[in-house]
Enzyme design. Structure first.
Site, PDB file in Angstrom:
ATOM      1  N   THR A  47     -97.590  46.604-117.154  1.00 35.72           N
ATOM      2  CA  THR A  47     -97.291  45.445-116.316  1.00 35.72           C
ATOM      3  C   THR A  47     -98.482  44.504-116.241  1.00 35.72           C
ATOM      4  O   THR A  47     -98.339  43.275-116.362  1.00 35.72           O
ATOM      5  CB  THR A  47     -96.905  45.903-114.901  1.00 35.72           C
ATOM      6  OG1 THR A  47     -95.856  46.859-114.991  1.00 35.72           O
ATOM      7  CG2 THR A  47     -96.450  44.734-114.053  1.00 35.72           C
ATOM      8  N   TYR A 110     -83.924  46.045-112.848  1.00 33.09           N
ATOM      9  CA  TYR A 110     -82.844  45.087-112.673  1.00 33.09           C
ATOM     10  C   TYR A 110     -81.455  45.709-112.811  1.00 33.09           C
ATOM     11  O   TYR A 110     -80.594  45.491-111.958  1.00 33.09           O
ATOM     12  CB  TYR A 110     -82.963  43.883-113.632  1.00 33.09           C
ATOM     13  CG  TYR A 110     -81.971  42.793-113.301  1.00 33.09           C
ATOM     14  CD1 TYR A 110     -82.155  41.976-112.200  1.00 33.09           C
ATOM     15  CD2 TYR A 110     -80.830  42.614-114.071  1.00 33.09           C
ATOM     16  CE1 TYR A 110     -81.234  40.994-111.869  1.00 33.09           C
ATOM     17  CE2 TYR A 110     -79.898  41.640-113.750  1.00 33.09           C
ATOM     18  CZ  TYR A 110     -80.092  40.828-112.656  1.00 33.09           C
ATOM     19  OH  TYR A 110     -79.181  39.878-112.334  1.00 33.09           O
ATOM     20  N   TYR A 136     -93.055  56.056-115.435  1.00 36.00           N
ATOM     21  CA  TYR A 136     -93.736  55.138-114.519  1.00 36.00           C
ATOM     22  C   TYR A 136     -92.761  54.760-113.410  1.00 36.00           C
ATOM     23  O   TYR A 136     -91.746  54.114-113.653  1.00 36.00           O
ATOM     24  CB  TYR A 136     -94.204  53.900-115.289  1.00 36.00           C
ATOM     25  CG  TYR A 136     -94.884  52.826-114.470  1.00 36.00           C
ATOM     26  CD1 TYR A 136     -95.405  53.070-113.201  1.00 36.00           C
ATOM     27  CD2 TYR A 136     -95.036  51.540-114.990  1.00 36.00           C
ATOM     28  CE1 TYR A 136     -96.030  52.088-112.470  1.00 36.00           C
ATOM     29  CE2 TYR A 136     -95.662  50.540-114.263  1.00 36.00           C
ATOM     30  CZ  TYR A 136     -96.155  50.811-113.013  1.00 36.00           C
ATOM     31  OH  TYR A 136     -96.771  49.812-112.287  1.00 36.00           O
ATOM     32  N   ARG A 141     -91.351  47.075-107.754  1.00 32.09           N
ATOM     33  CA  ARG A 141     -91.124  46.110-108.834  1.00 32.09           C
ATOM     34  C   ARG A 141     -89.763  46.275-109.507  1.00 32.09           C
ATOM     35  O   ARG A 141     -89.196  45.299-109.998  1.00 32.09           O
ATOM     36  CB  ARG A 141     -92.218  46.227-109.908  1.00 32.09           C
ATOM     37  CG  ARG A 141     -93.575  45.678-109.486  1.00 32.09           C
ATOM     38  CD  ARG A 141     -94.561  45.747-110.646  1.00 32.09           C
ATOM     39  NE  ARG A 141     -95.852  45.184-110.308  1.00 32.09           N
ATOM     40  CZ  ARG A 141     -96.189  43.901-110.447  1.00 32.09           C
ATOM     41  NH1 ARG A 141     -95.304  43.043-110.926  1.00 32.09           N
ATOM     42  NH2 ARG A 141     -97.388  43.471-110.128  1.00 32.09           N
ATOM     43  N   LYS A 164     -96.768  58.246-113.814  1.00 27.45           N
ATOM     44  CA  LYS A 164     -97.607  57.267-113.138  1.00 27.45           C
ATOM     45  C   LYS A 164     -96.857  56.902-111.869  1.00 27.45           C
ATOM     46  O   LYS A 164     -95.775  56.289-111.918  1.00 27.45           O
ATOM     47  CB  LYS A 164     -97.840  56.029-113.997  1.00 27.45           C
ATOM     48  CG  LYS A 164     -98.607  54.926-113.264  1.00 27.45           C
ATOM     49  CD  LYS A 164     -98.685  53.643-114.065  1.00 27.45           C
ATOM     50  CE  LYS A 164     -99.370  52.539-113.262  1.00 27.45           C
ATOM     51  NZ  LYS A 164     -99.406  51.239-113.989  1.00 27.45           N
ATOM     52  N   ILE A 206    -104.007  55.249-113.354  1.00 27.96           N
ATOM     53  CA  ILE A 206    -103.860  54.115-114.263  1.00 27.96           C
ATOM     54  C   ILE A 206    -104.196  52.895-113.420  1.00 27.96           C
ATOM     55  O   ILE A 206    -103.464  52.547-112.488  1.00 27.96           O
ATOM     56  CB  ILE A 206    -102.464  54.058-114.892  1.00 27.96           C
ATOM     57  CG1 ILE A 206    -102.273  55.284-115.801  1.00 27.96           C
ATOM     58  CG2 ILE A 206    -102.287  52.763-115.689  1.00 27.96           C
ATOM     59  CD1 ILE A 206    -100.921  55.367-116.477  1.00 27.96           C
TER      60      ILE A 206
END
Length: 295
Positions: A47, A110, A136, A141, A164, A206
């Site tokens: 990202t 989404y 992840y 987000r 993550k 990370i």
């Protein structure tokens, strides 16, 4: 024991641009700076690397360049996430072909799959790409949250080795360690809660902050790994304001501003990420000074 090569500080690398194109020289120099700063691995095209606004060709080139410059000195965990399973497999296969050591795949965003859809998504990547894979999870987000129960199922697949975790939920981390087992790799995706995550059984981070302060972030982890809790806490205190400052505007704009201030790359990002707001720049510079991020 979790896979040792996935322990430590792994910067989520920015992708520098110049005149609208990927600045390959600046990217290579950033990789060298990270390695010299003592980080334990590299994460291109996540990202923070603005993967959503890179073309597929640019995405593949950044991964390839990262692997080439790292030259085996530290492992490379290549971003391979997509809300299309077929596309994620394509990115993962390319990462393997060019020599990446592992892949990182964000939960599909989404389209908001069910837990069964998430399981099948990652199982398909597992079956198609023979590389260690980190899930992840960043619900803020993606609008989807993979459950510990789904992760437990995934942990039984041969190539899915860890997570993550950007939820900053310490209780969740403790339960995940118990359900997924001792070999499950747990990397924080939130710099501010890294030390707490380590205390709950995590293996590293990370990191966005490591882009700006690789030496300090590596020193924090190394102190913790050596059993020096007081030293790790001192480093955390030194970095605390920088962790926050790099999110005072839409990421990675503050990080790119900080790197530009250090003379390491242009601060430009791709729309819809706007340049870092003038209003927050003084706070970023003050936090950089406090963290010792001067070059």
């Amino acid at each position: 024991m979790a896979q040792q090569f996935l322990n430590g500080v792994f910067p989520a690398l920015v992708t520098p641009f110049r005149n609208g194109a990927v600045d390959e020289k600046a990217f290579a120099d950033l990789v060298e700076r990270q390695i010299a700063g003592g980080v334990h691995g590299l994460v291109p095209v996540g990202t923070t690397g603005e993967t959503s606004t890179l073309s597929h060709e640019e995405h593949r080139r950044v991964v390839e360049l990262c692997v080439q410059v790292a030259a085996g000195r530290v492992p490379v965990i290549a971003g391979a996430g997509s809300n299309s399973t077929a596309e994620a497999i394509e990115f993962g296969a390319h990462a393997k072909a060019v020599g990446a050591d592992a892949i990182l795949a964000v939960t599909p965003y989404y389209n908001r799959p069910s837990q069964e859809g998430l399981y099948r998504h990652y199982a398909a990547i597992n079956d198609a790409v023979a590389l260690p894979l980190l899930v992840y999870n960043v619900p803020s987000r993606t609008a989807v949250d993979i459950s510990n129960e789904t992760l437990e199922r995934l942990s039984k697949l041969p190539h899915i080795v860890g997570i993550k975790d950007a939820t900053a939920d310490m209780g969740r981390a403790a339960l995940q360690r118990l359900t997924c087992g001792a070999d499950w790799v747990m990397l924080s995706g939130d710099d501010s809660s890294m030390l707490g995550y380590l205390a709950h059984g995590g293996h590293g981070v990370i990191s966005v902050t490591a882009n700006v302060a690789p030496n300090a972030c590596a020193a924090l982890y190394n102190a913790w790994a050596a059993g020096d809790w007081a030293g790790a806490l001192a480093w955390q205190d030194r970095l605390a304001r920088l962790h926050k400052a790099l999110f005072l505007d839409s990421s990675p704009a503050p990080t790119k501003f900080a790197l530009a201030h250090l003379g390491l790359c242009d601060e430009s990002a791709r729309l819809p990420i706007a340049p870092c707001s003038e209003a927050v720049k003084p706070a970023i510079l003050a936090a950089m000074a406090e963290a010792g991020a001067t070059g």
